[in-house]
Design a protein around this motif. Sequence first.
Motif, PDB file in Angstrom:
ATOM      1  N   TYR A  44      15.354   1.382  22.413  1.00  0.00           N
ATOM      2  CA  TYR A  44      16.018   2.685  22.537  1.00  0.00           C
ATOM      3  C   TYR A  44      16.771   2.749  23.858  1.00  0.00           C
ATOM      4  O   TYR A  44      17.823   3.351  23.956  1.00  0.00           O
ATOM      5  CB  TYR A  44      14.987   3.814  22.509  1.00  0.00           C
ATOM      6  CG  TYR A  44      14.471   4.137  21.130  1.00  0.00           C
ATOM      7  CD1 TYR A  44      15.347   4.523  20.119  1.00  0.00           C
ATOM      8  CD2 TYR A  44      13.115   4.086  20.855  1.00  0.00           C
ATOM      9  CE1 TYR A  44      14.874   4.835  18.861  1.00  0.00           C
ATOM     10  CE2 TYR A  44      12.628   4.402  19.609  1.00  0.00           C
ATOM     11  CZ  TYR A  44      13.514   4.777  18.609  1.00  0.00           C
ATOM     12  OH  TYR A  44      13.048   5.094  17.380  1.00  0.00           O
ATOM     13  N   GLN A  45      16.170   2.138  24.896  1.00  0.00           N
ATOM     14  CA  GLN A  45      16.787   2.201  26.225  1.00  0.00           C
ATOM     15  C   GLN A  45      17.913   1.188  26.386  1.00  0.00           C
ATOM     16  O   GLN A  45      18.890   1.448  27.056  1.00  0.00           O
ATOM     17  CB  GLN A  45      15.724   1.945  27.304  1.00  0.00           C
ATOM     18  CG  GLN A  45      14.738   3.075  27.439  1.00  0.00           C
ATOM     19  CD  GLN A  45      13.654   2.746  28.449  1.00  0.00           C
ATOM     20  OE1 GLN A  45      13.189   1.623  28.531  1.00  0.00           O
ATOM     21  NE2 GLN A  45      13.251   3.736  29.212  1.00  0.00           N
TER      22      GLN A  45
ATOM     23  N   ASP B 196      12.567  -2.006  25.649  1.00  0.00           N
ATOM     24  CA  ASP B 196      12.541  -0.866  24.731  1.00  0.00           C
ATOM     25  C   ASP B 196      13.950  -0.750  24.144  1.00  0.00           C
ATOM     26  O   ASP B 196      14.908  -0.472  24.851  1.00  0.00           O
ATOM     27  CB  ASP B 196      12.158   0.400  25.509  1.00  0.00           C
ATOM     28  CG  ASP B 196      11.953   1.596  24.598  1.00  0.00           C
ATOM     29  OD1 ASP B 196      12.578   1.642  23.519  1.00  0.00           O
ATOM     30  OD2 ASP B 196      11.178   2.493  24.978  1.00  0.00           O
TER      31      ASP B 196
ATOM     32  N   GLY C 243      10.124   2.430  21.777  1.00  0.00           N
ATOM     33  CA  GLY C 243       9.367   3.573  22.256  1.00  0.00           C
ATOM     34  C   GLY C 243       7.875   3.283  22.286  1.00  0.00           C
ATOM     35  O   GLY C 243       7.439   2.165  22.052  1.00  0.00           O
ATOM     36  N   ILE C 244       7.104   4.334  22.615  1.00  0.00           N
ATOM     37  CA  ILE C 244       5.648   4.136  22.696  1.00  0.00           C
ATOM     38  C   ILE C 244       5.041   4.470  21.345  1.00  0.00           C
ATOM     39  O   ILE C 244       4.734   5.626  21.070  1.00  0.00           O
ATOM     40  CB  ILE C 244       4.997   5.059  23.743  1.00  0.00           C
ATOM     41  CG1 ILE C 244       5.916   5.239  24.942  1.00  0.00           C
ATOM     42  CG2 ILE C 244       3.665   4.532  24.187  1.00  0.00           C
ATOM     43  CD1 ILE C 244       5.521   6.411  25.781  1.00  0.00           C
TER      44      ILE C 244
END
Lengths: 104, 415
Positions: free
Chosen positions: A50-51, A48, A18-19
């Motif tokens: 999470y993705q 990322d 994430g950011i």
Amino acid sequence: MKAKTDKEIYVLHLFIAGITPNATRAIVNIKTICSKYLAGRFELRVIDIYQQPKLLITEQITAVPTLIRKYPLPEKIMIGDLSNFGQVLKDLDLKEKVKIKELW
Amino acid sequence: MVESVDSLLEKISLLEREKKSLLDKLAKVEEASKAMKDGNVDAYYVGENKTAKVFTTDSPDQTYRLFIEKMSEGAVTLNTEGLILYSNMRFSSMMKAPLEKIIGSDFDYYIPTKCMKKFGQLLKLSWEKDAKGEIFMSDSEKNLIPVELSLTRLQMQDSIALSIVITDLTKHREEEKELKMKNQLLKAANAELANFAYIASHDLQEPLRTIVNYVDLFQKKYSEKLDKKSDEYLRYISEATVRMRTLINDLLEYSRIGRLDSEIASIDCNKLLQTVLRDLSVAIKESNSKIKVEKLPVIIGYPTEMKSLFQNLISNAIKFRKPDKDTIVTVTAQAKDNDWLFAVKDNGIGMDKKYHNRIFTIFQRLHTQKEYPGTGIGLAQSKKIVELHKGKIWVESEPGQGSTFYFTIPKTPVK
């Protein structure tokens, strides 16, 4: 060995989650290093987790951000936001062309 | 010496205690590390110079993450340099590029040169306030995609970022284009039809006039030679031509609405109604009707047409009155958001719901010529006049309960 890494194409995979401030710094730092030292001869992929959690399975990653030098071999792993340019350059087998201060 | 052995033993025991305490600590760290590795913890915190930071393992914002990933718009987050820090999967599929190549790349890369200036302006504006704009983006195969960008400044933990939502307008644009084309076709067809009606009615007058003239001449010249039957037939022809002339005249008048370049003007409806009532005074008197006019607004419209509109509605109200009851017609107006809503209400015979639409069609009549004379053009004309003003007209009515005709006129003229 050094002569080899001067012409070699670098394949770098940066894993983030994430950011976050760390992830943001890691992206900016590796982009800066790539454009300064590896202009025209690098392939950077930012993943990322999470993705694309599936991409983690094949990698030896315990913490993020992690930068993996996939090529040239041997693979190298760097953990953290990559703020210590001197150390990152050393790990990537890149010569310090410019004083680190100038990068900022 | 004895003392030194004692002190030595004491040191050993101290070291033993220290070792035990360290082993305990190590065991705890190992325990914690195992729990983390096994995924048995949700969060941990690190105390750092009085500030405690919480680190989560299984993210509690999973729901929002999924929501953003699955939405039909592209979503990206940029840092102040325009570098993409985050992109959802939709943006990746829009740009036909894998996610891992998009994150860490410059957003500029997907903006075609010709749109750079506009994007720059949007970007500049977005650092001050939320900004929106339509531009083109180009995907990795250099295909141009019309998009709407919606830019919002984000205050992050220790920096500022920009979030952009990208809506693909390709389908929207195609639909718009098709709609525009169909609209043009419709307009052309309508214009042609109106023109046809005008020309037809105009040209039909001439031969009709010839028929009327020759029937007249025939009657005058040969009346002595004609028998009773011939006289009767000639009368039928004569009557039919009169009816036909009325129909043609009505049609001509109908097709003229909006055709003559009548000027738009400010109209005081109160004054207009006075004129209308004066023109209808004979019909009002004969039918013993009462027309109540409330305070009406000043509108902007076509004076001649508006006069016909009120004339049509009021004379209809009088025409379709109940024979056994005093006729009361009320004219009112209400201010709505963008329109004036006029109502012409009567206590006449009313009509069934199934006729509420039909009555506005040209030459549609609910009654025979004998019951109520007329060609059935009044309401079609009224509809055309209201539509000329970009308004709507409709009726609310029940048999025996009277009718109320409503129509709207925009407060500011619509082109």
